[in-house]
Motif scaffolding. Structure first.
Motif, PDB file in Angstrom:
ATOM      1  N   ALA A  20      70.863  17.370  26.709  1.00  0.00           N
ATOM      2  CA  ALA A  20      71.711  16.181  26.682  1.00  0.00           C
ATOM      3  C   ALA A  20      72.949  16.404  27.545  1.00  0.00           C
ATOM      4  O   ALA A  20      73.363  15.518  28.302  1.00  0.00           O
ATOM      5  CB  ALA A  20      72.097  15.830  25.248  1.00  0.00           C
ATOM      6  N   HIS A  21      73.521  17.589  27.467  1.00  0.00           N
ATOM      7  CA  HIS A  21      74.675  17.918  28.319  1.00  0.00           C
ATOM      8  C   HIS A  21      74.271  17.933  29.794  1.00  0.00           C
ATOM      9  O   HIS A  21      75.029  17.450  30.649  1.00  0.00           O
ATOM     10  CB  HIS A  21      75.278  19.266  27.921  1.00  0.00           C
ATOM     11  CG  HIS A  21      76.185  19.183  26.743  1.00  0.00           C
ATOM     12  ND1 HIS A  21      77.515  18.851  26.845  1.00  0.00           N
ATOM     13  CD2 HIS A  21      75.945  19.369  25.422  1.00  0.00           C
ATOM     14  CE1 HIS A  21      78.061  18.839  25.642  1.00  0.00           C
ATOM     15  NE2 HIS A  21      77.128  19.147  24.769  1.00  0.00           N
ATOM     16  N   GLN A  22      73.099  18.454  30.103  1.00  0.00           N
ATOM     17  CA  GLN A  22      72.626  18.467  31.488  1.00  0.00           C
ATOM     18  C   GLN A  22      72.475  17.043  32.023  1.00  0.00           C
ATOM     19  O   GLN A  22      72.872  16.753  33.159  1.00  0.00           O
ATOM     20  CB  GLN A  22      71.287  19.204  31.587  1.00  0.00           C
ATOM     21  CG  GLN A  22      71.371  20.687  31.350  1.00  0.00           C
ATOM     22  CD  GLN A  22      69.992  21.315  31.181  1.00  0.00           C
ATOM     23  OE1 GLN A  22      68.956  20.653  31.264  1.00  0.00           O
ATOM     24  NE2 GLN A  22      69.985  22.621  30.940  1.00  0.00           N
ATOM     25  N   LEU A  23      71.899  16.166  31.222  1.00  0.00           N
ATOM     26  CA  LEU A  23      71.711  14.782  31.653  1.00  0.00           C
ATOM     27  C   LEU A  23      73.055  14.086  31.861  1.00  0.00           C
ATOM     28  O   LEU A  23      73.239  13.357  32.843  1.00  0.00           O
ATOM     29  CB  LEU A  23      70.864  14.017  30.632  1.00  0.00           C
ATOM     30  CG  LEU A  23      69.406  14.459  30.544  1.00  0.00           C
ATOM     31  CD1 LEU A  23      68.739  13.858  29.315  1.00  0.00           C
ATOM     32  CD2 LEU A  23      68.645  14.097  31.817  1.00  0.00           C
ATOM     33  N   HIS A  24      73.991  14.317  30.967  1.00  0.00           N
ATOM     34  CA  HIS A  24      75.328  13.731  31.093  1.00  0.00           C
ATOM     35  C   HIS A  24      75.992  14.196  32.387  1.00  0.00           C
ATOM     36  O   HIS A  24      76.545  13.396  33.149  1.00  0.00           O
ATOM     37  CB  HIS A  24      76.160  14.112  29.861  1.00  0.00           C
ATOM     38  CG  HIS A  24      77.486  13.459  29.797  1.00  0.00           C
ATOM     39  ND1 HIS A  24      78.658  14.143  30.013  1.00  0.00           N
ATOM     40  CD2 HIS A  24      77.839  12.172  29.547  1.00  0.00           C
ATOM     41  CE1 HIS A  24      79.668  13.310  29.883  1.00  0.00           C
ATOM     42  NE2 HIS A  24      79.204  12.111  29.606  1.00  0.00           N
ATOM     43  N   MET A  72      79.048   2.114  38.629  1.00  0.00           N
ATOM     44  CA  MET A  72      79.200   3.433  38.061  1.00  0.00           C
ATOM     45  C   MET A  72      77.996   3.750  37.186  1.00  0.00           C
ATOM     46  O   MET A  72      77.628   2.981  36.309  1.00  0.00           O
ATOM     47  CB  MET A  72      80.479   3.471  37.234  1.00  0.00           C
ATOM     48  CG  MET A  72      80.702   4.809  36.567  1.00  0.00           C
ATOM     49  SD  MET A  72      82.350   4.910  35.867  1.00  0.00           S
ATOM     50  CE  MET A  72      81.931   4.936  34.157  1.00  0.00           C
ATOM     51  N   ALA A  73      77.370   4.873  37.421  1.00  0.00           N
ATOM     52  CA  ALA A  73      76.201   5.287  36.648  1.00  0.00           C
ATOM     53  C   ALA A  73      76.631   5.729  35.251  1.00  0.00           C
ATOM     54  O   ALA A  73      77.735   6.240  35.051  1.00  0.00           O
ATOM     55  CB  ALA A  73      75.487   6.434  37.361  1.00  0.00           C
ATOM     56  N   HIS A 122      76.879  11.922  35.995  1.00  0.00           N
ATOM     57  CA  HIS A 122      78.235  11.792  36.508  1.00  0.00           C
ATOM     58  C   HIS A 122      78.488  12.574  37.798  1.00  0.00           C
ATOM     59  O   HIS A 122      79.518  12.370  38.433  1.00  0.00           O
ATOM     60  CB  HIS A 122      79.238  12.158  35.421  1.00  0.00           C
ATOM     61  CG  HIS A 122      79.223  11.132  34.327  1.00  0.00           C
ATOM     62  ND1 HIS A 122      79.749   9.871  34.483  1.00  0.00           N
ATOM     63  CD2 HIS A 122      78.693  11.162  33.078  1.00  0.00           C
ATOM     64  CE1 HIS A 122      79.559   9.179  33.381  1.00  0.00           C
ATOM     65  NE2 HIS A 122      78.924   9.929  32.516  1.00  0.00           N
ATOM     66  N   THR A 123      77.569  13.416  38.194  1.00  0.00           N
ATOM     67  CA  THR A 123      77.708  14.087  39.489  1.00  0.00           C
ATOM     68  C   THR A 123      76.792  13.479  40.547  1.00  0.00           C
ATOM     69  O   THR A 123      77.094  13.570  41.729  1.00  0.00           O
ATOM     70  CB  THR A 123      77.427  15.606  39.371  1.00  0.00           C
ATOM     71  OG1 THR A 123      76.103  15.810  38.875  1.00  0.00           O
ATOM     72  CG2 THR A 123      78.455  16.269  38.469  1.00  0.00           C
ATOM     73  N   ARG A 124      75.688  12.853  40.111  1.00  0.00           N
ATOM     74  CA  ARG A 124      74.751  12.247  41.064  1.00  0.00           C
ATOM     75  C   ARG A 124      74.904  10.738  41.183  1.00  0.00           C
ATOM     76  O   ARG A 124      74.419  10.131  42.123  1.00  0.00           O
ATOM     77  CB  ARG A 124      73.302  12.567  40.649  1.00  0.00           C
ATOM     78  CG  ARG A 124      72.893  14.010  40.826  1.00  0.00           C
ATOM     79  CD  ARG A 124      72.749  14.433  42.286  1.00  0.00           C
ATOM     80  NE  ARG A 124      71.823  13.623  43.046  1.00  0.00           N
ATOM     81  CZ  ARG A 124      70.515  13.838  43.128  1.00  0.00           C
ATOM     82  NH1 ARG A 124      69.959  14.856  42.517  1.00  0.00           N
ATOM     83  NH2 ARG A 124      69.755  13.024  43.834  1.00  0.00           N
ATOM     84  N   GLY A 125      75.487  10.113  40.171  1.00  0.00           N
ATOM     85  CA  GLY A 125      75.677   8.668  40.230  1.00  0.00           C
ATOM     86  C   GLY A 125      74.411   7.866  40.006  1.00  0.00           C
ATOM     87  O   GLY A 125      74.293   6.746  40.502  1.00  0.00           O
ATOM     88  N   ILE A 126      73.458   8.428  39.271  1.00  0.00           N
ATOM     89  CA  ILE A 126      72.199   7.747  38.967  1.00  0.00           C
ATOM     90  C   ILE A 126      72.090   7.614  37.454  1.00  0.00           C
ATOM     91  O   ILE A 126      72.256   8.597  36.732  1.00  0.00           O
ATOM     92  CB  ILE A 126      70.998   8.525  39.543  1.00  0.00           C
ATOM     93  CG1 ILE A 126      71.116   8.610  41.069  1.00  0.00           C
ATOM     94  CG2 ILE A 126      69.679   7.867  39.129  1.00  0.00           C
ATOM     95  CD1 ILE A 126      70.120   9.525  41.719  1.00  0.00           C
ATOM     96  N   PRO A 127      71.822   6.407  36.947  1.00  0.00           N
ATOM     97  CA  PRO A 127      71.771   6.229  35.497  1.00  0.00           C
ATOM     98  C   PRO A 127      70.566   6.914  34.857  1.00  0.00           C
ATOM     99  O   PRO A 127      69.495   7.025  35.453  1.00  0.00           O
ATOM    100  CB  PRO A 127      71.691   4.710  35.317  1.00  0.00           C
ATOM    101  CG  PRO A 127      71.199   4.173  36.608  1.00  0.00           C
ATOM    102  CD  PRO A 127      71.602   5.156  37.668  1.00  0.00           C
ATOM    103  N   VAL A 128      70.785   7.355  33.629  1.00  0.00           N
ATOM    104  CA  VAL A 128      69.723   7.887  32.771  1.00  0.00           C
ATOM    105  C   VAL A 128      69.749   7.079  31.488  1.00  0.00           C
ATOM    106  O   VAL A 128      70.801   6.928  30.859  1.00  0.00           O
ATOM    107  CB  VAL A 128      69.923   9.386  32.457  1.00  0.00           C
ATOM    108  CG1 VAL A 128      68.899   9.863  31.433  1.00  0.00           C
ATOM    109  CG2 VAL A 128      69.830  10.222  33.723  1.00  0.00           C
TER     110      VAL A 128
END
Length: 184
Positions: A93-97, A1-2, A101-107
């Motif tokens: 920050a909201h965009q990254l969050h 899970m990202a 959670h929609t793309r499944g790639i960690p930031v």
């Protein structure tokens, strides 16, 4: 899970060298990473992530106008690494969050928690609220205690307590301190 990570610390804790180590580890495994840094930090040139121990990498820059949902729409990476994350806006920050959670790639975001007056940066405050994982990178005050705060100093080494929240200057303008030294 990202997950959305926020690795925060006072000055001189090794945030940037840690970010560059994470990038190296992904790349050693044949994975692509996207490195981003704030356009505000041009100490070593535009789009350069540079640690105090001499490690450097080129990166893309972001500004308060960057829309991460649009910017990251077509990237093909295993991880996004963001230096100077305190300069993100709350909306970013909201965009990254959302993107994590929609793309499944960690930031993974690396930055300061507070400024030289002990006030939160808006990006840091948002990341402290939204990040799935929070990790403090520790460093020491000159007195030997754990440093959690930053102070700004002038060219004579005297503490400055007023001024703009953002003044890029690194080691020559800032020092990490414990809370006791911050208030004394």
């Amino acid at each position: 899970m990202a997950r959305l990570w926020f690795r925060y610390a006072a000055m001189n804790a090794g945030k940037t060298s840690s970010l560059l180590q994470v990038a190296h580890n992904y790349e050693e495994n044949g994975e692509n990473v996207l490195l981003l840094t704030s356009a505000l930090d041009d100490r070593d040139g535009d789009g350069v992530i540079s640690s105090r121990i001499g490690l450097k990498r080129n990166a893309e820059t972001y500004s308060p106008r960057t829309n991460f949902l649009e910017r990251l729409m077509h990237v093909n990476v295993a991880c996004v690494l963001i230096d100077e994350a305190q300069f993100l806006t709350v909306e970013q920050a909201h965009q990254l969050h959302r993107w994590v959670h929609t793309r499944g790639i960690p930031v993974m975001c690396f930055g300061l928690r507070s400024d030289f007056q002990g006030k939160p940066f808006s990006g840091s405050a948002a990341l402290l609220t939204l990040a799935d994982n929070l990790e403090e990178i520790r460093t020491a005050c000159r007195c030997g205690k754990k440093a959690t705060m930053n102070i700004r100093i002038n060219e004579n080494g005297e503490r400055v307590q007023e001024g703009s929240q953002v003044l890029i200057g690194g080691n020559g303008r800032y020092r990490q301190v414990c809370a006791r030294c911050f208030y004394n």
